[in-house]
Scaffold this active site. Structure first.
Site, mmCIF file in Angstrom:
data_model
loop_
_atom_site.group_PDB
_atom_site.id
_atom_site.type_symbol
_atom_site.label_atom_id
_atom_site.label_comp_id
_atom_site.label_asym_id
_atom_site.label_seq_id
_atom_site.Cartn_x
_atom_site.Cartn_y
_atom_site.Cartn_z
ATOM 1 N N ASP A 89 0.589 -3.462 12.705
ATOM 2 C CA ASP A 89 0.634 -2.755 11.410
ATOM 3 C C ASP A 89 -0.693 -2.018 11.188
ATOM 4 O OD1 ASP A 89 1.642 -1.824 9.019
ATOM 5 O OD2 ASP A 89 1.414 -3.714 7.942
ATOM 6 N N ALA A 126 -4.138 -2.680 3.003
ATOM 7 C CA ALA A 126 -3.539 -1.386 3.364
ATOM 8 C C ALA A 126 -3.393 -1.305 4.873
ATOM 9 C CB ALA A 126 -4.398 -0.255 2.826
ATOM 10 N N ALA A 150 0.811 -1.214 0.000
ATOM 11 C CA ALA A 150 0.000 0.000 0.000
ATOM 12 C C ALA A 150 0.846 1.267 0.000
ATOM 13 C CB ALA A 150 -0.931 -0.017 1.208
HETATM 14 ZN ZN ZN Z 1 3.429 -1.190 8.099
#
Ligand code: ZN
Length: 374
Positions: A266, A301, A132
Protein backbone atom coordinates in the site's frame (compact mmCIF):
# COMPACT_ATOMS: atom_id res chain seq x y z
CA UNK A 1 23.92 -18.16 -21.72
CA UNK A 2 23.23 -20.53 -18.87
CA UNK A 3 23.81 -19.21 -15.36
CA UNK A 4 23.68 -21.06 -12.00
CA UNK A 5 22.56 -19.25 -8.84
CA UNK A 6 23.12 -21.23 -5.66
CA UNK A 7 22.38 -20.38 -2.03
CA UNK A 8 22.47 -22.14 1.32
CA UNK A 9 18.66 -21.96 1.32
CA UNK A 10 16.36 -21.78 -1.71
CA UNK A 11 12.67 -21.37 -0.82
CA UNK A 12 10.86 -22.09 -4.09
CA UNK A 13 7.26 -21.64 -3.04
CA UNK A 14 6.61 -25.37 -2.81
CA UNK A 15 9.77 -26.59 -1.07
CA UNK A 16 12.84 -25.44 0.83
CA UNK A 17 16.19 -26.67 -0.53
CA UNK A 18 19.34 -26.46 1.64
CA UNK A 19 21.46 -25.88 -0.31
CA UNK A 20 19.74 -25.20 -3.59
CA UNK A 21 20.69 -24.25 -7.12
CA UNK A 22 18.66 -22.49 -9.79
CA UNK A 23 19.73 -22.60 -13.43
CA UNK A 24 18.62 -19.64 -15.53
CA UNK A 25 18.71 -19.21 -19.29
CA UNK A 26 17.15 -16.58 -21.57
CA UNK A 27 15.21 -15.06 -18.68
CA UNK A 28 13.57 -18.34 -17.68
CA UNK A 29 14.23 -20.93 -15.01
CA UNK A 30 15.73 -24.01 -16.65
CA UNK A 31 16.31 -26.21 -13.58
CA UNK A 32 15.91 -26.24 -9.79
CA UNK A 33 17.92 -28.72 -7.73
CA UNK A 34 19.28 -29.53 -4.29
CA UNK A 35 22.48 -30.64 -6.01
CA UNK A 36 24.78 -27.70 -6.69
CA UNK A 37 26.72 -28.13 -9.96
CA UNK A 38 30.49 -28.45 -9.56
CA UNK A 39 32.24 -25.12 -9.26
CA UNK A 40 29.12 -23.00 -8.67
CA UNK A 41 29.60 -20.72 -5.67
CA UNK A 42 27.02 -21.19 -2.91
CA UNK A 43 26.05 -17.87 -1.38
CA UNK A 44 25.25 -17.74 2.33
CA UNK A 45 21.61 -16.65 2.58
CA UNK A 46 18.29 -17.16 0.82
CA UNK A 47 17.07 -17.24 -2.74
CA UNK A 48 13.31 -16.61 -3.02
CA UNK A 49 10.88 -15.79 -5.85
CA UNK A 50 10.55 -12.15 -6.93
CA UNK A 51 7.81 -10.44 -4.95
CA UNK A 52 4.34 -9.72 -6.34
CA UNK A 53 2.51 -6.67 -4.94
CA UNK A 54 -1.20 -6.40 -5.75
CA UNK A 55 -1.80 -3.10 -3.91
CA UNK A 56 0.54 -0.13 -4.21
CA UNK A 57 0.06 3.52 -5.15
CA UNK A 58 3.53 4.92 -5.66
CA UNK A 59 7.25 4.86 -4.97
CA UNK A 60 10.51 6.51 -5.90
CA UNK A 61 8.78 9.91 -5.62
CA UNK A 62 6.24 8.97 -8.31
CA UNK A 63 2.54 8.24 -8.07
CA UNK A 64 0.18 6.01 -10.07
CA UNK A 65 -2.57 8.66 -9.98
CA UNK A 66 -2.54 10.57 -13.27
CA UNK A 67 -1.29 7.44 -15.06
CA UNK A 68 1.64 9.28 -16.57
CA UNK A 69 3.86 6.75 -18.36
CA UNK A 70 7.13 8.16 -17.05
CA UNK A 71 5.87 8.39 -13.46
CA UNK A 72 4.56 4.85 -13.56
CA UNK A 73 7.91 3.65 -14.93
CA UNK A 74 9.70 5.41 -12.03
CA UNK A 75 7.31 3.75 -9.57
CA UNK A 76 7.93 0.31 -11.12
CA UNK A 77 11.72 0.77 -10.99
CA UNK A 78 11.64 1.94 -7.36
CA UNK A 79 9.80 -1.17 -6.20
CA UNK A 80 11.82 -3.49 -8.45
CA UNK A 81 14.98 -2.37 -6.65
CA UNK A 82 13.33 -3.70 -3.47
CA UNK A 83 12.47 -7.10 -4.95
CA UNK A 84 8.96 -6.53 -6.35
CA UNK A 85 9.26 -7.90 -9.88
CA UNK A 86 5.52 -7.87 -10.62
CA UNK A 87 3.37 -4.95 -9.53
CA UNK A 88 -0.28 -3.97 -9.63
CA UNK A 89 -0.85 -0.21 -9.72
CA UNK A 90 -3.46 1.20 -7.33
CA UNK A 91 -5.59 4.28 -7.96
CA UNK A 92 -7.35 6.19 -5.19
CA UNK A 93 -10.91 7.56 -5.16
CA UNK A 94 -11.43 10.12 -7.89
CA UNK A 95 -14.21 12.01 -9.65
CA UNK A 96 -15.86 10.13 -12.53
CA UNK A 97 -13.99 11.70 -15.48
CA UNK A 98 -10.57 11.43 -13.81
CA UNK A 99 -11.24 7.82 -12.86
CA UNK A 100 -12.18 6.86 -16.42
CA UNK A 101 -9.20 8.72 -17.85
CA UNK A 102 -6.69 7.06 -15.47
CA UNK A 103 -8.19 3.58 -15.85
CA UNK A 104 -8.00 3.79 -19.62
CA UNK A 105 -4.44 5.23 -19.61
CA UNK A 106 -3.26 2.52 -17.20
CA UNK A 107 -4.86 -0.13 -19.43
CA UNK A 108 -2.25 0.75 -22.08
CA UNK A 109 0.56 0.37 -19.54
CA UNK A 110 -0.79 -3.05 -18.54
CA UNK A 111 -1.01 -4.05 -22.21
CA UNK A 112 2.60 -2.86 -22.66
CA UNK A 113 3.66 -5.07 -19.72
CA UNK A 114 4.98 -2.24 -17.52
CA UNK A 115 2.47 -3.04 -14.76
CA UNK A 116 0.56 -6.26 -14.17
CA UNK A 117 -2.86 -4.76 -13.55
CA UNK A 118 -4.80 -1.87 -12.12
CA UNK A 119 -6.36 -1.84 -8.66
CA UNK A 120 -9.20 0.55 -7.96
CA UNK A 121 -9.30 1.51 -4.30
CA UNK A 122 -12.55 3.44 -4.22
CA UNK A 123 -14.36 5.61 -5.08
CA UNK A 124 -17.10 3.18 -3.92
CA UNK A 125 -16.08 3.13 -0.25
CA UNK A 126 -17.66 4.12 3.07
CA UNK A 127 -17.28 7.81 4.02
CA UNK A 128 -16.76 6.91 7.69
CA UNK A 129 -13.87 4.59 6.67
CA UNK A 130 -12.32 6.88 4.06
CA UNK A 131 -8.81 6.93 5.52
CA UNK A 132 -6.73 9.09 3.19
CA UNK A 133 -9.33 9.26 0.39
CA UNK A 134 -10.80 12.62 -0.67
CA UNK A 135 -14.34 12.61 0.83
CA UNK A 136 -15.75 14.69 -2.04
CA UNK A 137 -15.05 11.83 -4.47
CA UNK A 138 -16.86 9.04 -2.59
CA UNK A 139 -20.12 7.65 -4.01
CA UNK A 140 -22.12 4.43 -4.23
CA UNK A 141 -21.28 2.08 -7.14
CA UNK A 142 -24.04 2.78 -9.64
CA UNK A 143 -24.32 -0.12 -12.10
CA UNK A 144 -23.78 2.28 -15.01
CA UNK A 145 -20.55 3.66 -13.59
CA UNK A 146 -19.22 0.21 -12.65
CA UNK A 147 -19.87 -1.01 -16.20
CA UNK A 148 -18.31 2.10 -17.74
CA UNK A 149 -15.14 1.81 -15.65
CA UNK A 150 -14.77 -1.91 -16.35
CA UNK A 151 -15.28 -1.25 -20.06
CA UNK A 152 -12.62 1.49 -20.05
CA UNK A 153 -10.23 -0.98 -18.39
CA UNK A 154 -10.52 -3.55 -21.22
CA UNK A 155 -9.88 -6.41 -18.77
CA UNK A 156 -6.82 -4.81 -17.13
CA UNK A 157 -8.34 -4.18 -13.68
CA UNK A 158 -7.23 -7.00 -11.38
CA UNK A 159 -8.99 -5.84 -8.22
CA UNK A 160 -11.60 -3.35 -7.00
CA UNK A 161 -11.88 -2.36 -3.35
CA UNK A 162 -15.37 -1.36 -2.30
CA UNK A 163 -17.70 -1.21 0.70
CA UNK A 164 -20.45 -3.78 0.04
CA UNK A 165 -22.96 -2.06 2.37
CA UNK A 166 -23.32 0.90 0.00
CA UNK A 167 -26.35 1.16 -2.28
CA UNK A 168 -25.82 -1.25 -5.23
CA UNK A 169 -22.80 -2.67 -3.36
CA UNK A 170 -23.72 -6.35 -3.75
CA UNK A 171 -24.58 -5.84 -7.39
CA UNK A 172 -21.17 -4.21 -7.91
CA UNK A 173 -19.43 -7.20 -6.28
CA UNK A 174 -21.18 -9.49 -8.77
CA UNK A 175 -20.40 -7.26 -11.77
CA UNK A 176 -16.71 -7.00 -10.83
CA UNK A 177 -16.40 -10.77 -10.34
CA UNK A 178 -18.19 -11.41 -13.64
CA UNK A 179 -15.67 -9.13 -15.39
CA UNK A 180 -12.83 -11.34 -14.11
CA UNK A 181 -11.52 -8.91 -11.47
CA UNK A 182 -11.22 -9.58 -7.74
CA UNK A 183 -13.89 -7.87 -5.66
CA UNK A 184 -12.08 -6.69 -2.53
CA UNK A 185 -13.92 -5.78 0.65
CA UNK A 186 -12.42 -2.77 2.37
CA UNK A 187 -12.81 0.79 3.61
CA UNK A 188 -16.07 -0.64 4.93
CA UNK A 189 -18.47 -0.26 7.84
CA UNK A 190 -20.30 -3.49 6.93
CA UNK A 191 -21.59 -5.72 9.70
CA UNK A 192 -20.79 -9.44 9.87
CA UNK A 193 -23.94 -10.50 7.99
CA UNK A 194 -23.38 -8.04 5.13
CA UNK A 195 -19.76 -9.13 4.85
CA UNK A 196 -20.83 -12.78 4.62
CA UNK A 197 -23.31 -11.87 1.89
CA UNK A 198 -20.56 -9.99 0.00
CA UNK A 199 -18.32 -13.07 0.12
CA UNK A 200 -21.22 -15.17 -1.20
CA UNK A 201 -21.61 -12.61 -4.01
CA UNK A 202 -17.98 -13.14 -5.06
CA UNK A 203 -15.79 -11.12 -2.65
CA UNK A 204 -12.36 -12.74 -2.50
CA UNK A 205 -9.87 -10.27 -0.98
CA UNK A 206 -9.91 -8.21 2.22
CA UNK A 207 -8.22 -4.88 1.56
CA UNK A 208 -5.63 -4.20 4.29
CA UNK A 209 -7.34 -6.29 6.96
CA UNK A 210 -8.04 -4.22 10.10
CA UNK A 211 -7.12 -0.85 8.54
CA UNK A 212 -10.15 1.30 7.66
CA UNK A 213 -12.78 -1.31 8.46
CA UNK A 214 -15.20 -1.57 11.36
CA UNK A 215 -13.20 -3.01 14.30
CA UNK A 216 -14.04 -6.28 16.07
CA UNK A 217 -16.50 -6.13 18.95
CA UNK A 218 -17.23 -9.38 20.75
CA UNK A 219 -21.03 -9.00 20.38
CA UNK A 220 -20.99 -7.11 17.05
CA UNK A 221 -18.22 -8.91 15.19
CA UNK A 222 -18.22 -6.73 12.07
CA UNK A 223 -16.32 -7.68 8.91
CA UNK A 224 -12.99 -8.90 10.33
CA UNK A 225 -13.98 -12.34 11.72
CA UNK A 226 -15.98 -13.07 8.53
CA UNK A 227 -13.03 -12.10 6.31
CA UNK A 228 -10.56 -14.18 8.34
CA UNK A 229 -12.76 -17.27 8.63
CA UNK A 230 -14.03 -17.81 5.10
CA UNK A 231 -11.93 -20.20 2.95
CA UNK A 232 -12.82 -18.13 -0.15
CA UNK A 233 -11.16 -14.99 1.25
CA UNK A 234 -7.60 -13.70 1.03
CA UNK A 235 -6.48 -11.13 3.57
CA UNK A 236 -4.05 -8.33 2.75
CA UNK A 237 -1.66 -7.25 5.50
CA UNK A 238 0.38 -4.02 5.50
CA UNK A 239 3.32 -5.43 7.44
CA UNK A 240 5.22 -2.22 8.16
CA UNK A 241 4.91 -2.41 11.95
CA UNK A 242 2.89 0.85 11.85
CA UNK A 243 -0.44 -0.06 10.23
CA UNK A 244 -0.51 -3.29 12.24
CA UNK A 245 1.26 -4.17 15.46
CA UNK A 246 3.46 -7.24 14.92
CA UNK A 247 1.37 -9.06 17.54
CA UNK A 248 -1.69 -8.65 15.31
CA UNK A 249 0.27 -9.94 12.30
CA UNK A 250 1.26 -12.99 14.38
CA UNK A 251 -2.38 -13.47 15.42
CA UNK A 252 -3.49 -13.50 11.77
CA UNK A 253 -0.71 -15.97 10.94
CA UNK A 254 -2.10 -18.36 13.56
CA UNK A 255 -5.78 -17.81 12.78
CA UNK A 256 -5.76 -17.79 8.95
CA UNK A 257 -4.29 -20.56 6.76
CA UNK A 258 -1.07 -19.07 5.42
CA UNK A 259 -2.02 -19.59 1.77
CA UNK A 260 -4.83 -17.03 2.27
CA UNK A 261 -2.54 -14.26 3.55
CA UNK A 262 -1.15 -11.68 1.10
CA UNK A 263 1.49 -9.10 1.93
CA UNK A 264 0.93 -5.72 0.29
CA UNK A 265 2.85 -2.48 0.68
CA UNK A 266 0.00 0.00 0.00
CA UNK A 267 2.99 2.25 -0.66
CA UNK A 268 2.70 5.89 -1.71
CA UNK A 269 5.20 8.07 -3.57
CA UNK A 270 7.61 8.32 -0.63
CA UNK A 271 8.44 4.60 -0.65
CA UNK A 272 12.17 4.29 -1.23
CA UNK A 273 12.55 8.06 -0.71
CA UNK A 274 13.47 10.48 2.08
CA UNK A 275 11.02 12.07 4.54
CA UNK A 276 9.27 15.17 3.21
CA UNK A 277 6.13 16.50 1.52
CA UNK A 278 4.25 14.32 -0.99
CA UNK A 279 0.81 13.95 -2.58
CA UNK A 280 -1.64 11.06 -2.42
CA UNK A 281 -4.16 11.78 -5.17
CA UNK A 282 -5.03 15.44 -4.57
CA UNK A 283 -4.28 15.34 -0.83
CA UNK A 284 -1.07 16.64 0.74
CA UNK A 285 0.92 14.16 2.84
CA UNK A 286 3.82 14.64 5.23
CA UNK A 287 6.28 11.79 5.72
CA UNK A 288 8.19 11.83 8.96
CA UNK A 289 10.33 8.91 10.22
CA UNK A 290 8.93 6.95 7.26
CA UNK A 291 5.31 7.36 8.44
CA UNK A 292 2.99 8.99 5.86
CA UNK A 293 0.08 11.05 7.23
CA UNK A 294 -2.38 13.50 5.67
CA UNK A 295 -1.43 17.10 6.42
CA UNK A 296 -5.12 17.69 7.16
CA UNK A 297 -6.45 15.45 9.95
CA UNK A 298 -3.37 13.26 10.30
CA UNK A 299 -4.84 9.97 8.95
CA UNK A 300 -2.30 7.36 7.85
CA UNK A 301 -1.87 7.98 4.11
CA UNK A 302 -0.54 4.73 2.72
CA UNK A 303 2.87 3.48 3.69
CA UNK A 304 6.48 3.97 2.68
CA UNK A 305 6.91 0.22 2.86
CA UNK A 306 8.78 -1.90 0.34
CA UNK A 307 8.19 -5.63 0.04
CA UNK A 308 11.68 -6.62 1.22
CA UNK A 309 10.97 -4.92 4.54
CA UNK A 310 7.53 -6.53 4.85
CA UNK A 311 9.09 -9.96 4.16
CA UNK A 312 11.69 -9.39 6.87
CA UNK A 313 9.17 -8.07 9.41
CA UNK A 314 6.73 -10.98 9.15
CA UNK A 315 9.57 -13.50 9.56
CA UNK A 316 11.36 -11.70 12.36
CA UNK A 317 8.31 -10.44 14.29
CA UNK A 318 5.13 -11.96 12.83
CA UNK A 319 5.53 -15.71 13.33
CA UNK A 320 6.08 -16.50 9.62
CA UNK A 321 8.69 -18.97 8.40
CA UNK A 322 10.64 -17.98 5.28
CA UNK A 323 8.48 -20.45 3.33
CA UNK A 324 5.32 -18.78 4.73
CA UNK A 325 6.62 -15.36 3.70
CA UNK A 326 7.29 -16.69 0.16
CA UNK A 327 3.66 -17.80 -0.05
CA UNK A 328 2.37 -14.41 1.14
CA UNK A 329 4.75 -12.27 -0.95
CA UNK A 330 4.83 -14.23 -4.22
CA UNK A 331 2.90 -17.48 -4.63
CA UNK A 332 -0.54 -16.34 -3.46
CA UNK A 333 -0.53 -12.85 -5.05
CA UNK A 334 0.59 -14.43 -8.37
CA UNK A 335 -2.30 -16.89 -8.11
CA UNK A 336 -4.72 -14.02 -7.36
CA UNK A 337 -3.49 -12.25 -10.49
CA UNK A 338 -3.95 -15.50 -12.45
CA UNK A 339 -0.28 -15.49 -13.45
CA UNK A 340 1.27 -18.94 -13.68
CA UNK A 341 4.48 -17.63 -15.31
CA UNK A 342 5.69 -15.96 -12.10
CA UNK A 343 5.42 -16.26 -8.30
CA UNK A 344 7.61 -19.30 -7.64
CA UNK A 345 11.01 -20.77 -8.42
CA UNK A 346 10.05 -23.53 -10.82
CA UNK A 347 11.10 -24.79 -14.23
CA UNK A 348 9.68 -22.67 -17.05
CA UNK A 349 8.77 -19.66 -14.91
CA UNK A 350 10.25 -16.21 -15.40
CA UNK A 351 13.64 -15.88 -13.68
CA UNK A 352 12.38 -13.28 -11.19
CA UNK A 353 14.49 -13.86 -8.10
CA UNK A 354 15.53 -12.18 -4.88
CA UNK A 355 18.69 -13.02 -2.94
CA UNK A 356 18.58 -12.19 0.76
CA UNK A 357 21.39 -12.14 3.29
CA UNK A 358 21.20 -14.48 6.31
CA UNK A 359 19.58 -11.59 8.27
CA UNK A 360 16.98 -11.29 5.43
CA UNK A 361 18.31 -8.00 4.11
CA UNK A 362 18.01 -7.65 0.35
CA UNK A 363 21.18 -8.52 -1.53
CA UNK A 364 20.26 -8.78 -5.21
CA UNK A 365 17.21 -8.78 -7.50
CA UNK A 366 16.82 -10.41 -10.90
CA UNK A 367 13.95 -9.59 -13.25
CA UNK A 368 13.59 -11.98 -16.20
CA UNK A 369 17.13 -13.17 -15.53
CA UNK A 370 18.68 -9.66 -15.59
CA UNK A 371 20.25 -8.15 -12.47
CA UNK A 372 18.20 -5.15 -11.31
CA UNK A 373 20.29 -4.26 -8.30
CA UNK A 374 22.99 -5.63 -5.98
ZN1 ZN B 1 -4.26 1.56 -0.81
Amino acid sequence: MEQVLAATTVATGTQVLSPGAVTVENGRILAVSDVVPDGAPVRDGYLVPGFVDIHTHGGGGASVVGADQESVATFVRAHRRHGTTTIGASLVSAHPEALLRDVSALAELVEDGLIAGTHLEGPWIAPQMKGAHDPTTLRPPSPDEVDAVLAAARGTVHMVTLAPELEHGMDAVRRIAAAGALPAIGHTDADWETTRAAIDAGGSVATHLFNQMRPIHHRRPGPIPALMADPRMHVELIADGIHLHPAVIAMVRHAVPVDRIVLVTDAMAAAGQADGEYMLGDLAVTVSDGVARLVEGGALAGSTLTMDKAFRLVVQHGGFSVADAVLASAVTPARLMARDDIGAIAVGKSADLVALDPDLRLHRVWHQGEIVTG
